[in-house]
Design a protein around this motif. Sequence first.
Motif, mmCIF file in Angstrom:
data_model
loop_
_atom_site.group_PDB
_atom_site.id
_atom_site.type_symbol
_atom_site.label_atom_id
_atom_site.label_comp_id
_atom_site.label_asym_id
_atom_site.label_seq_id
_atom_site.Cartn_x
_atom_site.Cartn_y
_atom_site.Cartn_z
ATOM 1 N N LEU A 1 85.776 -22.839 -47.051
ATOM 2 C CA LEU A 1 85.018 -22.385 -48.215
ATOM 3 C C LEU A 1 84.378 -23.560 -48.946
ATOM 4 O O LEU A 1 83.254 -23.446 -49.459
ATOM 5 C CB LEU A 1 85.944 -21.616 -49.153
ATOM 6 N N ASP A 2 85.070 -24.699 -48.998
ATOM 7 C CA ASP A 2 84.476 -25.887 -49.617
ATOM 8 C C ASP A 2 83.195 -26.304 -48.897
ATOM 9 O O ASP A 2 82.184 -26.659 -49.521
ATOM 10 C CB ASP A 2 85.480 -27.047 -49.602
ATOM 11 N N THR A 3 83.229 -26.261 -47.586
ATOM 12 C CA THR A 3 82.035 -26.604 -46.803
ATOM 13 C C THR A 3 80.916 -25.602 -47.048
ATOM 14 O O THR A 3 79.740 -25.975 -47.186
ATOM 15 C CB THR A 3 82.386 -26.660 -45.307
ATOM 16 N N GLU A 4 81.276 -24.323 -47.129
ATOM 17 C CA GLU A 4 80.260 -23.304 -47.386
ATOM 18 C C GLU A 4 79.691 -23.456 -48.799
ATOM 19 O O GLU A 4 78.472 -23.287 -49.011
ATOM 20 C CB GLU A 4 80.863 -21.912 -47.208
ATOM 21 N N ARG A 5 80.532 -23.803 -49.760
ATOM 22 C CA ARG A 5 80.050 -24.025 -51.123
ATOM 23 C C ARG A 5 79.059 -25.171 -51.164
ATOM 24 O O ARG A 5 78.036 -25.117 -51.860
ATOM 25 C CB ARG A 5 81.233 -24.326 -52.060
ATOM 26 N N ALA A 6 79.350 -26.233 -50.421
ATOM 27 C CA ALA A 6 78.429 -27.375 -50.374
ATOM 28 C C ALA A 6 77.095 -26.972 -49.756
ATOM 29 O O ALA A 6 76.019 -27.394 -50.221
ATOM 30 C CB ALA A 6 79.062 -28.518 -49.584
ATOM 31 N N VAL B 1 75.763 -23.918 -49.732
ATOM 32 C CA VAL B 1 75.048 -23.047 -50.669
ATOM 33 C C VAL B 1 74.485 -23.879 -51.823
ATOM 34 O O VAL B 1 73.353 -23.647 -52.282
ATOM 35 C CB VAL B 1 75.965 -21.924 -51.170
ATOM 36 N N ALA B 2 75.274 -24.852 -52.306
ATOM 37 C CA ALA B 2 74.789 -25.722 -53.381
ATOM 38 C C ALA B 2 73.566 -26.513 -52.934
ATOM 39 O O ALA B 2 72.604 -26.698 -53.703
ATOM 40 C CB ALA B 2 75.896 -26.672 -53.821
ATOM 41 N N GLU B 3 73.563 -26.952 -51.693
ATOM 42 C CA GLU B 3 72.402 -27.668 -51.150
ATOM 43 C C GLU B 3 71.187 -26.744 -51.092
ATOM 44 O O GLU B 3 70.058 -27.156 -51.397
ATOM 45 C CB GLU B 3 72.757 -28.182 -49.752
ATOM 46 N N GLU C 1 65.002 -15.597 -54.973
ATOM 47 C CA GLU C 1 65.857 -16.258 -53.981
ATOM 48 C C GLU C 1 66.843 -17.215 -54.649
ATOM 49 O O GLU C 1 68.017 -17.286 -54.270
ATOM 50 C CB GLU C 1 64.994 -17.014 -52.964
ATOM 51 N N LEU C 2 66.363 -17.943 -55.661
ATOM 52 C CA LEU C 2 67.228 -18.885 -56.360
ATOM 53 C C LEU C 2 68.363 -18.142 -57.064
ATOM 54 O O LEU C 2 69.537 -18.536 -56.970
ATOM 55 C CB LEU C 2 66.416 -19.701 -57.361
ATOM 56 N N ALA C 3 68.038 -17.083 -57.782
ATOM 57 C CA ALA C 3 69.063 -16.338 -58.511
ATOM 58 C C ALA C 3 70.084 -15.708 -57.554
ATOM 59 O O ALA C 3 71.297 -15.724 -57.820
ATOM 60 C CB ALA C 3 68.416 -15.261 -59.376
ATOM 61 N N ALA C 4 69.609 -15.164 -56.444
ATOM 62 C CA ALA C 4 70.524 -14.554 -55.472
ATOM 63 C C ALA C 4 71.453 -15.596 -54.865
ATOM 64 O O ALA C 4 72.660 -15.342 -54.676
ATOM 65 C CB ALA C 4 69.727 -13.852 -54.373
ATOM 66 N N THR C 5 70.909 -16.767 -54.570
ATOM 67 C CA THR C 5 71.740 -17.827 -53.990
ATOM 68 C C THR C 5 72.746 -18.366 -55.004
ATOM 69 O O THR C 5 73.891 -18.675 -54.673
ATOM 70 C CB THR C 5 70.859 -18.966 -53.462
ATOM 71 N N GLU C 6 72.339 -18.479 -56.270
ATOM 72 C CA GLU C 6 73.267 -18.901 -57.319
ATOM 73 C C GLU C 6 74.395 -17.881 -57.487
ATOM 74 O O GLU C 6 75.547 -18.252 -57.742
ATOM 75 C CB GLU C 6 72.512 -19.095 -58.636
#
Length: 465
Positions: free
Chosen positions: A183-188, A190-192, A224-229
Amino acid sequence: MKTMHMLPLLAALVLAGCATAVPDLPAEPAAPAKFKDAGPSWTVAAPAEAQDRGAWWKVFADPGLDALVERAALRNTGLQDAAARLAQARAIARSVDADRTVQAGLGGGVVRQAGANTPNGARPATLTTAGASLAYEVDLFGRLSRASSAAALDVRAQEALLQSARLLVQSEVAQTYLALRTLDTERALVAETVAAYRSTLDLTRRRHRAGDIAELDVARVETELAATEADALALERQRAQLEHALAVLVGEPASAFSVPPSERPVALPQIPAGIPATVLARRPDVSAAQSAILAAQARVGVARAAWFPSLSLTADGGYASPELGDLFKWSARAWSVSALLSLPLFDGGRREASVQSATAQLDAELARYRGQVLAAFRDVEDQLSALRLLQQQAETQARAVSFATRATTLSESRYRNGMDSQLELLDARRSELRNRRDALHVRGSQYQATVGLIRALGGGWGPGT
């Protein structure tokens, strides 16, 4: 005439040895010659739950995981409960063993009585006594030895259950920790992606202000930005829940427990080819079920032995005197030796009900054991097939990520040169993000299946693993 009266008792003594014999166990489920998803080199073997499993979690080469497993071993409440149950079983076994030894005691008393049996006739008299007693029950038909064997098997079952609880906690810590790291890798990731969308949004707004594009293009990027956030926040919630689950596993309050985020890659161990199925015999839950069967079998013998005579030997010796000052004089000594052979005749069906209850318990343990064995083979097959198919899925997904990345690069270049619309670029980025996250999910599933296989095999796939 006396000989004729003794015949029923003699007959009972002769037949008791056969009558108290415990029933034979039926054959256990036939084990497959090999596991379906492991190739022809897998074989089956007899139980070997005492075989060393080693620190199997170290195959993931993660110091954080090592530390958490060590903390759980010290403070996990499930392990503490299993250890207490083992201590209780050992105490009960010692108590049962005590019935097979000589019982000794000291006693003393003062009796004030009157009657024909008193030294002074009808006048009241005081009798003071002091002495020691010995008692021993001869185990004629194995009742005591079988009860002792059953208690010892209960201890062995609890030892195996403690090992099973330890393996369960280790695997749950490993699976939860690896899920958190995935999950940490996925968070990184998504943050990117959020950062990339924000950069695109800034560029789109500048072009909109310059009159190059319509407001619709700005709205699309903002969407797209709001959905990704929102996805990023959902991942934060999942991480918090995993962290709290780890806190419970290591026996610490969730409020004071935390695992710092890390994007350090965790090794994915490869299952060596040709693992023998002998490792499956180390499963502690199967061993516990075996011990429970043998204990239930012994208790059937204990219940049947209740139909036959019991022989008790007792001895008492000491002093008795009506005068306290004369209590320990040689003339005040007294002793007795006795042997009591008792044969039960009628009890309203209590002994028969005990035999039936013990037999039913044996049948239940047999069914439970067969189910445990079948579940063990299913667990291994499940994880082996999962790992095989996940490996194929990971390879296919890696190609999908490569294609999606290439498509995003080309679409971005075409967009900047005015050859593609913004909608096409957003679709390409969305596809790349989805495929990258899918690849991470596959990787996470591989971690879970690897730990699941280790647990299904009883801890690792060989000594020292």
